[in-house]
Enzyme design. Structure first.
Site, mmCIF file in Angstrom:
data_model
loop_
_atom_site.group_PDB
_atom_site.id
_atom_site.type_symbol
_atom_site.label_atom_id
_atom_site.label_comp_id
_atom_site.label_asym_id
_atom_site.label_seq_id
_atom_site.Cartn_x
_atom_site.Cartn_y
_atom_site.Cartn_z
ATOM 1 N N SER A 92 0.851 -1.191 0.000
ATOM 2 C CA SER A 92 0.000 0.000 0.000
ATOM 3 C C SER A 92 0.888 1.244 0.000
ATOM 4 O O SER A 92 2.044 1.167 -0.407
ATOM 5 C CB SER A 92 -0.940 -0.033 1.206
ATOM 6 O OG SER A 92 -1.948 0.940 1.096
ATOM 7 N N ASN A 93 0.370 2.368 0.422
ATOM 8 C CA ASN A 93 1.184 3.591 0.497
ATOM 9 C C ASN A 93 0.677 4.463 1.637
ATOM 10 O O ASN A 93 -0.276 4.100 2.332
ATOM 11 C CB ASN A 93 1.150 4.332 -0.846
ATOM 12 C CG ASN A 93 -0.259 4.716 -1.232
ATOM 13 O OD1 ASN A 93 -0.900 5.517 -0.572
ATOM 14 N ND2 ASN A 93 -0.766 4.100 -2.301
#
Ligand code: CTP
Length: 221
Positions: free
Chosen positions: A26-27
């Site tokens: 993810s980020n």
């Protein structure tokens, strides 16, 4: 056509691409900018939908507009295409993951003695798909605003994305600048419009920036 008569679709937050039932790629996006945009959109139009990846539930407390929760970039693409109409304005503030594991394990991957590496494949580019959909379905009034989160060569990359993704405008966010970026309550943006003009938005709260972005969109419709 005024913004008040448009359906406004806002996306926000990250997406998740799972390796196994426990781990994902993810980020650092928190969804704060997306929520600020959806809030401002709901001040001008009754028809607002906020499509978001995994974000803190507190950010959505008390919201009166429609919200749609998705997980992966492919899910977000499906949700966005499902909402698009000719009378829509799409504000794509989400930070979808660009890669997904080639193989997803049904069970937890156990560690061995050595290192591990994974193969990743590209997820769909939502905005490029929207641009194709717009052409195929003849959605000539659909207005699309993208975002660019950059750390270097910021203007060059943002203008490149404005063109390659077929956008009406793009909001450049230098995430390495003081007072801007992931998780912060303030932001600094430069908005590039597809007629070659630009608008500088100095450091302000994400709510104020969102209001400015909606005013720029209203002027372009
Ligand atoms: N975006 C998208 N689909 C993706 C990734 C990004 O539609 N799979 C959108 C974002 O919501 C944003 C714009 O494209 O509006 C630019 O996103 P950004 O992460 O800055 O750029 P990328 O296209 O992912 O390119 P790069 O990571 O190489 O900078």
């Amino acid at each position: 056509m005024k913004l008040s008569e448009r359906k406004i679709i806002v996306t926000g937050g990250p997406t998740r691409e799972w390796f196994d039932p426990i781990r994902f790629l993810s980020n650092a996006s928190t969804g704060k900018m997306g929520v600020a945009l959806a809030d401002e959109a709901f001040r001008v139009s009754e028809d607002v939908v906020f499509i978001h990846g995994p974000i803190s539930p507190e950010l959505l407390e008390g919201k009166k507009y429609r919200t749609l929760s998705v997980e992966s970039t492919a899910d977000m693409l499906e949700a966005v295409l499902g909402e698009l109409t000719d009378m829509s304005v799409l504000i794509m503030a989400a930070a979808p993951a660009d890669y997904t594991p080639v193989e997803k394990s049904e069970v937890k991957i156990k560690k061995g003695e050595g290192d591990i590496s994974f193969s990743l494949k590209r997820t769909p580019d939502i905005l490029k798909n929207v641009s194709m959909h717009k052409t195929e379905k003849g959605l000539s009034k659909l207005f699309v605003a993208g975002f660019a989160a950059e750390t270097n060569n910021t203007e060059e990359y943002a203008i490149g994305k404005l063109k390659s993704k077929g956008l009406d405008m793009i909001c450049l966010n230098d995430v390495s600048a003081e007072g801007a970026g992931f998780g912060k309550d303030t932001n600094i943006m430069t908005v590039f419009i597809n007629d070659g003009s630009r608008v500088e938005l100095p450091m302000q709260s994400k709510g104020e920036i969102a209001g400015e972005i909606l005013r720029i969109i209203e002027n372009r419709l």
